[in-house]
Each structure stands twice: as structure tokens, then as C-alpha cells.
Enzyme design. Structure first.
Site, PDB file in Angstrom:
ATOM      1  CG  ASP A  31     122.051 -31.805  95.897  1.00 20.82           C
ATOM      2  OD1 ASP A  31     121.256 -32.241  94.528  1.00 20.82           O
ATOM      3  OD2 ASP A  31     123.302 -31.560  95.692  1.00 20.82           O
ATOM      4  CG  LEU A  33     119.324 -37.147  95.723  1.00 21.26           C
ATOM      5  CD1 LEU A  33     118.436 -37.727  95.517  1.00 21.26           C
ATOM      6  CD2 LEU A  33     120.829 -36.410  96.086  1.00 21.26           C
ATOM      7  CG  ASP A  74     112.814 -27.565  97.845  1.00 24.13           C
ATOM      8  OD1 ASP A  74     114.115 -26.655  96.925  1.00 24.13           O
ATOM      9  OD2 ASP A  74     112.015 -27.216  96.845  1.00 24.13           O
ATOM     10  CB  THR A 144     127.914 -18.678  84.454  1.00 25.30           C
ATOM     11  OG1 THR A 144     127.876 -18.605  82.977  1.00 25.30           O
ATOM     12  CG2 THR A 144     126.703 -17.325  85.011  1.00 25.30           C
ATOM     13  CB  SER A 179     120.120 -18.478  78.960  1.00 26.23           C
ATOM     14  OG  SER A 179     120.956 -18.722  80.006  1.00 26.23           O
ATOM     15  CE1 TYR A 181     122.633 -21.080  85.711  1.00 27.28           C
ATOM     16  CE2 TYR A 181     123.907 -20.781  83.545  1.00 27.28           C
ATOM     17  CZ  TYR A 181     123.280 -21.339  84.927  1.00 27.28           C
ATOM     18  OH  TYR A 181     124.917 -20.880  85.348  1.00 27.28           O
ATOM     19  CG  HIS A 182     123.977 -17.008  80.893  1.00 29.59           C
ATOM     20  ND1 HIS A 182     123.378 -18.262  79.988  1.00 29.59           N
ATOM     21  CD2 HIS A 182     125.045 -18.135  81.529  1.00 29.59           C
ATOM     22  CE1 HIS A 182     124.238 -19.305  79.606  1.00 29.59           C
ATOM     23  NE2 HIS A 182     125.313 -18.896  80.878  1.00 29.59           N
ATOM     24  CE  LYS A 185     124.973 -19.162  88.482  1.00 30.31           C
ATOM     25  NZ  LYS A 185     124.445 -20.318  89.465  1.00 30.31           N
ATOM     26  CD  GLN A 208     133.257 -22.728  87.466  1.00 30.35           C
ATOM     27  OE1 GLN A 208     134.509 -23.060  87.908  1.00 30.35           O
ATOM     28  NE2 GLN A 208     132.118 -23.419  88.025  1.00 30.35           N
ATOM     29  CG  ASN A 240     132.028 -32.049  80.049  1.00 29.79           C
ATOM     30  OD1 ASN A 240     133.082 -32.415  79.746  1.00 29.79           O
ATOM     31  ND2 ASN A 240     131.401 -32.263  81.244  1.00 29.79           N
ATOM     32  CE1 TYR A 255     124.205 -28.053  69.545  1.00 31.27           C
ATOM     33  CE2 TYR A 255     124.590 -26.227  70.524  1.00 31.27           C
ATOM     34  CZ  TYR A 255     123.775 -27.150  70.800  1.00 31.27           C
ATOM     35  OH  TYR A 255     123.790 -28.179  71.373  1.00 31.27           O
ATOM     36  NE  ARG A 326     123.385 -22.976  73.365  1.00 32.14           N
ATOM     37  CZ  ARG A 326     124.168 -23.060  74.618  1.00 32.14           C
ATOM     38  NH1 ARG A 326     124.390 -22.311  75.485  1.00 32.14           N
ATOM     39  NH2 ARG A 326     124.089 -24.381  75.454  1.00 32.14           N
ATOM     40  CD  GLU A 328     126.186 -18.975  70.619  1.00 35.47           C
ATOM     41  OE1 GLU A 328     126.275 -19.171  71.799  1.00 35.47           O
ATOM     42  OE2 GLU A 328     126.188 -20.170  70.025  1.00 35.47           O
TER      43      GLU A 328
HETATM   44  N1  USQ Z   1     127.559 -24.886  71.127  1.00 32.29           N
HETATM   45  C1  USQ Z   1     127.704 -25.579  70.447  1.00 32.29           C
HETATM   46  N2  USQ Z   1     128.009 -26.944  70.445  1.00 32.29           N
HETATM   47  C2  USQ Z   1     126.922 -28.029  71.225  1.00 32.29           C
HETATM   48  C3  USQ Z   1     126.360 -27.628  72.903  1.00 32.29           C
HETATM   49  C4  USQ Z   1     127.202 -25.902  72.661  1.00 32.29           C
HETATM   50  O1  USQ Z   1     128.508 -25.313  69.773  1.00 32.29           O
HETATM   51  O2  USQ Z   1     127.591 -28.979  71.434  1.00 32.29           O
HETATM   52  C5  USQ Z   1     128.583 -24.051  72.300  1.00 32.29           C
HETATM   53  C6  USQ Z   1     126.911 -23.104  72.628  1.00 32.29           C
HETATM   54  O3  USQ Z   1     126.392 -22.687  71.014  1.00 32.29           O
HETATM   55  C7  USQ Z   1     127.880 -22.003  72.810  1.00 32.29           C
HETATM   56  C8  USQ Z   1     128.890 -22.433  73.431  1.00 32.29           C
HETATM   57  O4  USQ Z   1     129.069 -23.431  72.977  1.00 32.29           O
HETATM   58  O5  USQ Z   1     128.151 -20.514  72.181  1.00 32.29           O
HETATM   59  C9  USQ Z   1     128.915 -22.925  75.030  1.00 32.29           C
HETATM   60  O6  USQ Z   1     127.767 -23.857  75.153  1.00 32.29           O
HETATM   61  P1  USQ Z   1     128.005 -24.968  76.271  1.00 32.29           P
HETATM   62  O7  USQ Z   1     126.486 -25.394  76.383  1.00 32.29           O
HETATM   63  O8  USQ Z   1     129.295 -25.581  77.001  1.00 32.29           O
HETATM   64  O9  USQ Z   1     127.717 -24.233  78.126  1.00 32.29           O
HETATM   65  P2  USQ Z   1     126.407 -22.567  78.307  1.00 32.29           P
HETATM   66  O10 USQ Z   1     125.330 -22.743  77.574  1.00 32.29           O
HETATM   67  O11 USQ Z   1     127.221 -21.693  78.356  1.00 32.29           O
HETATM   68  O12 USQ Z   1     126.765 -22.795  80.160  1.00 32.29           O
HETATM   69  C10 USQ Z   1     127.193 -23.763  80.482  1.00 32.29           C
HETATM   70  C11 USQ Z   1     127.455 -24.477  81.981  1.00 32.29           C
HETATM   71  C12 USQ Z   1     126.539 -23.401  82.964  1.00 32.29           C
HETATM   72  C13 USQ Z   1     127.776 -21.720  82.762  1.00 32.29           C
HETATM   73  C14 USQ Z   1     128.031 -21.634  81.736  1.00 32.29           C
HETATM   74  C15 USQ Z   1     129.951 -20.866  81.540  1.00 32.29           C
HETATM   75  O13 USQ Z   1     125.650 -25.097  81.702  1.00 32.29           O
HETATM   76  O14 USQ Z   1     126.401 -23.249  83.677  1.00 32.29           O
HETATM   77  O15 USQ Z   1     126.984 -20.793  83.486  1.00 32.29           O
HETATM   78  O16 USQ Z   1     128.887 -22.874  81.110  1.00 32.29           O
HETATM   79  S1  USQ Z   1     129.946 -19.698  80.704  1.00 32.29           S
HETATM   80  O17 USQ Z   1     129.711 -20.155  79.104  1.00 32.29           O
HETATM   81  O18 USQ Z   1     130.866 -19.159  80.802  1.00 32.29           O
HETATM   82  O19 USQ Z   1     128.517 -18.866  81.207  1.00 32.29           O
END
Ligand code: USQ
Length: 394
Positions: A31, A33, A74, A144, A179, A181-182, A185, A208, A240, A255, A326, A328
Site C-alpha cells: 500500500d 497509504l 506504488d 463493482t 462515474s 471511477y466506475h 473498473k 461488489q 456509513n 440524494y 449525481r 443517475e
Molecule cells: N447516496 C445518497 N446519499 C448519500 C450518499 C449516497 O442518497 O449521502 C446515494 C447515491 O446517490 C447513490 C447511492 O446512494 O445512488 C450509493 O452511493 P454511495 O456513495 O454509497 O456508493 P457509490 O458511489 O456507488 O460507490 C460505492 C463505493 C465504490 C463501490 C460502489 C459499489 O465508493 O467503491 O464500487 O459503492 S456500487 O454502488 O454497487 O457500484
């Protein structure tokens, strides 16, 4: 089994080292960090205090009676990656060493390009290192569920049967990420599949869902073995964040309408699933895809569970809708499969309410840390347009 964890200092990497060692596996990892730096950059901090690398190593040694090899370096530096793999000769590698935040990748051009460079190059480096110095090793790559997006049909595990103009084939299911980020992946999935085809690398690509939780049983009482827990708009994931908001009495930030659905899973389930994938490797040269989540929930549903769990602990917390930063879909069909892990023995935690209650209790002890960084809670990074704080819409 000898397992190398790329990204061993992160939210998932550190508990995975503990979980796998507690199950008798030999662990090493690397890592740089960076997660600690990114969270500071966006004005956040881990709600749970986390130990330094040195303190973690000491605690690991005391708990398990063996030294943990944890290299600082790295993963975009190929010489470093190759040396790690060559020296440790793992049976398997778990790749958790990536920038995991959708909002962070959407900040501006620099964050978008950096995210894709970092994530795509470091995954390629691991693939090349396996090919060159550990060709029999199994790669467990963390992808993801967000790679699939929210199509208006069921989501299979990676592949589906297609009939088109009278001909049939089994093809990768379309990826429609939401995104930069996505998207990174998605590129990794394509590169891993291709490497498996041409070099015969055995790989599990784990789609995941969103992970939540503060603990796994194997951490015991030692605070140095705890993982981080972020709540800022970038590195805090929905549930979280909601638990952190609840302990300081901040309204839960839905959101938009909050009707969007995602697959979620407790931290302990994530660890179990990754171990099951490692202990049940694919056939030599096989590329397989697992969808990994406990259940699909709407964001509104989760906010209601957090609100109720908080109320049981005497905390009064409001749920508010904020304009969605976002781009979405908020109303959509969502029916992903997750049979492969069930077939390997995964039994999903059904009682997420107790996991949430435990999280709130753990976080209550550290409410001052969250309060001190409460500015990081409201989102201002927008998928379209200039940065602007989201406002309450209902
Ligand atoms: N959301 C809210 N309120 C918040 C935060 C998020 O309504 O305070 C909503 C977002 O709009 C979204 C959903 O909750 O529709 C999920 O958002 P998130 O920030 O919990 O998760 P996401 O951005 O999708 O990313 C997270 C991880 C990422 C992983 C992904 C799995 O950061 O690393 O790949 O979850 S997944 O969502 O299945 O793509």
C-alpha cells in the site's frame, strides 16, 4: 494459502488481512497509504481513529504471533509490483488497491484522469506480474456492481445468453457505468478478461455492492486492529455516512427521491465472500464473475432503518431529500443475480438492523471527530455543472 493483498491499508484491505490470517492463511500486502491522503484532501477524516502502519504491524504480530509483510510502494510502479509478487510467490492476489470514490473521480479533469490512470495501470501491472513471475496465481479483482448501471432487465453474473438475428452466443453483459471511477473498473474488467484469454490467468472479477460496517469479529477488542470509517461526500458510502450523520444529529442526506436501489453488504459479509472466492478458485485459465452483495435496498429504505435504530438508542434524527448532485436514475428496475457465492456457501447476514445498531454504538464514542469535520458531509461535487452545495428539497 499464500495471499497477497494489494491495498492492504484500506477500508477492506486491512480487515481482509486480519480475517484471512484468522482463517489460517499467510498474508503479505502492499500500500502507499494514499487513502489517508485523499480523505484529508476532501476535508474528511476516519470517524474511527486508525492506527499508523507501524502500530498496525505491531498489533498484528501480537495478535497472531507472526510478522505481516506490508510493503510501502506504488502499484503503478511495475518494478515494485513485480518484486512484491516474485518475492512472496502468492497462490492468490486480491486487488483492493484502487481509488474507490465516484465523486472524487468527478471533481475535475485532473481527478478523472488520475483515477483512470491509477486504477487501469495498477491492474495491468498486477496482471503482468502474474504472467511473468507467478502464472499459477489466482487474481481476485474487486470490481463493482456499479459497472452494470441500472438496466431495465435482470443483471446476470458477468455473462448472458444472447440470441440475435437467429444466432446465439454467451457474451459479457453490457457495462453502463455511472462515474469516471466506475468506468475505470469497467476497463479493468475488460483487461482482466482479455489477460485471462491470452495468458490463461485464473481470475475472479468481483462485482461488489456498497459495503457498510465498523467491525468484523476477528478484530477483537484491539483498537489498533480496527479499520477506517469515512463519512465525507467522496469516501463515505451511503450507509456509513447515514450512521455518522445520525450520531451527530445531522439530517440523513438522501440524494433526490432516495428511490434509487443498490446492492449493499456488511463488512463481515464482504470478508466472508472474498475468502470463499479465494478458497474455491476457478479452473486454471478461467475468468469468472461474482456479484457480491447481501441484498438490494433503496436508499430511502436504509435511511428509515438507520432512523429507527438511532431512535432505539435515544437519538432523534431527520431524513431529508437533497437535490441530487449525481446524474443517475432515481426510479428504476433492479434485479441482480448473486447465485455463485451462495453456491460456495455464502449465507447473507439477514439482520442488517443489528449491524447498523452496532455501527451507531461504535460511532457514538467518536461523535466529536465527526462533528469536527461536519462540513465534509454535504455534497458539492456535481456530475454536471460547477461545484455547488446540494440544498434540501424535501
Ligand atoms: N447516496 C445518497 N446519499 C448519500 C450518499 C449516497 O442518497 O449521502 C446515494 C447515491 O446517490 C447513490 C447511492 O446512494 O445512488 C450509493 O452511493 P454511495 O456513495 O454509497 O456508493 P457509490 O458511489 O456507488 O460507490 C460505492 C463505493 C465504490 C463501490 C460502489 C459499489 O465508493 O467503491 O464500487 O459503492 S456500487 O454502488 O454497487 O457500484
Amino acid at each position: 494459502m499464500r495471499v497477497f493483498i494489494a491495498g492492504i491499508d484500506g477500508y477492506l484491505g486491512w480487515p481482509l488481512a486480519i480475517h484471512l490470517r484468522a482463517h489460517g492463511h499467510d498474508i503479505a500486502g502492499a500500500d502507499l497509504l494514499l487513502r489517508r491522503e485523499w480523505v484529508a484532501e476532501v476535508g474528511g477524516t476516519s470517524a474511527l481513529p486508525i492506527a499508523t502502519r507501524e502500530e498496525r504491524l505491531q498489533a498484528f504480530q501480537e495478535r497472531f504471533g507472526v510478522e505481516l509483510e506490508f510493503r510501502l510502494g506504488d502499484l503503478t510502479d511495475y518494478d515494485f509490483v513485480k518484486a512484491c509478487v516474485q518475492d512472496f510467490q502468492p497462490d492468490a492476489l486480491v486487488h483492493l488497491g484502487q481509488m474507490p470514490s465516484a465523486p472524487f473521480s468527478m471533481i475535475d479533469q485532473a481527478h478523472c484522469v488520475w483515477t483512470q490512470q491509477n486504477n487501469v495501470i495498477n491492474n495491468l501491472n498486477l496482471l503482468w506480474a502474474i504472467k511473468e513471475v507467478a502464472p499459477a496465481a489466482h487474481l481476485v479483482k474487486i470490481g463493482t456492481m456499479g459497472e452494470y448501471g441500472t438496466p431495465d432487465v435482470d443483471i446476470p453474473e458477468g455473462f448472458f445468453d444472447v440470441e440475435f438475428r437467429g444466432r446465439k452466443d454467451r457474451l459479457p453483459f453490457p457495462r453502463q457505468a455511472g462515474s469516471w471511477y466506475h468506468q475505470s473498473k469497467v476497463h479493468d474488467s475488460h483487461n482482466t478478461h482479455f489477460a485471462s484469454k491470452i495468458w490463461g490467468i485464473s481470475a475472479t472479477d468481483v462485482m461488489q455492492g456498497v459495503v457498510f460496517g465498523t467491525q468484523i469479529a476477528e478484530m477483537g477488542d484491539d483498537p489498533r486492529l480496527r479499520s477506517r470509517l469515512d463519512f465525507d461526500q467522496c469516501f463515505g458510502t451511503a450507509l456509513n455516512r447515514f450512521c455518522c450523520q445520525a450520531v451527530i444529529g445531522h439530517p440523513l442526506t438522501l440524494y433526490g427521491r432516495g428511490t434509487q436501489k443498490r446492492g449493499f453488504l456488511p463488512l463481515a459479509d464482504s470478508m466472508t465472500c472474498l475468502r470463499l472466492a479465494l478458497e474455491n478458485p476457478p479452473a486454471t485459465g478461467e475468468y469468472r464473475v461474482f456479484n457480491q452483495f447481501e441484498n438490494a435496498y433503496s436508499i430511502q429504505e436504509l435511511a428509515t432503518i438507520v432512523q429507527a435504530a438511532a431512535a432505539n438508542l435515544g437519538l432523534k434524527v431527520a431524513v431529508r431529500r437533497y437535490d441530487n448532485p449525481r446524474a443517475e436514475m432515481e426510479e428504476h428496475y433492479y434485479q441482480p443475480d448473486r447465485q455463485h457465492l451462495l453456491d460456495l456457501g455464502y449465507r447473507p447476514t439477514r439482520d442488517i438492523k443489528s449491524v447498523i445498531t452496532q455501527m451507531i454504538c461504535d460511532l457514538l464514542e467518536h461523535r466529536d471527530r465527526i462533528q469536527a469535520h461536519a462540513d465534509a458531509l454535504l455534497p458539492d461535487i456535481r456530475w454536471k455543472g460547477a461545484r455547488k452545495r446540494s440544498e434540501v428539497i424535501g
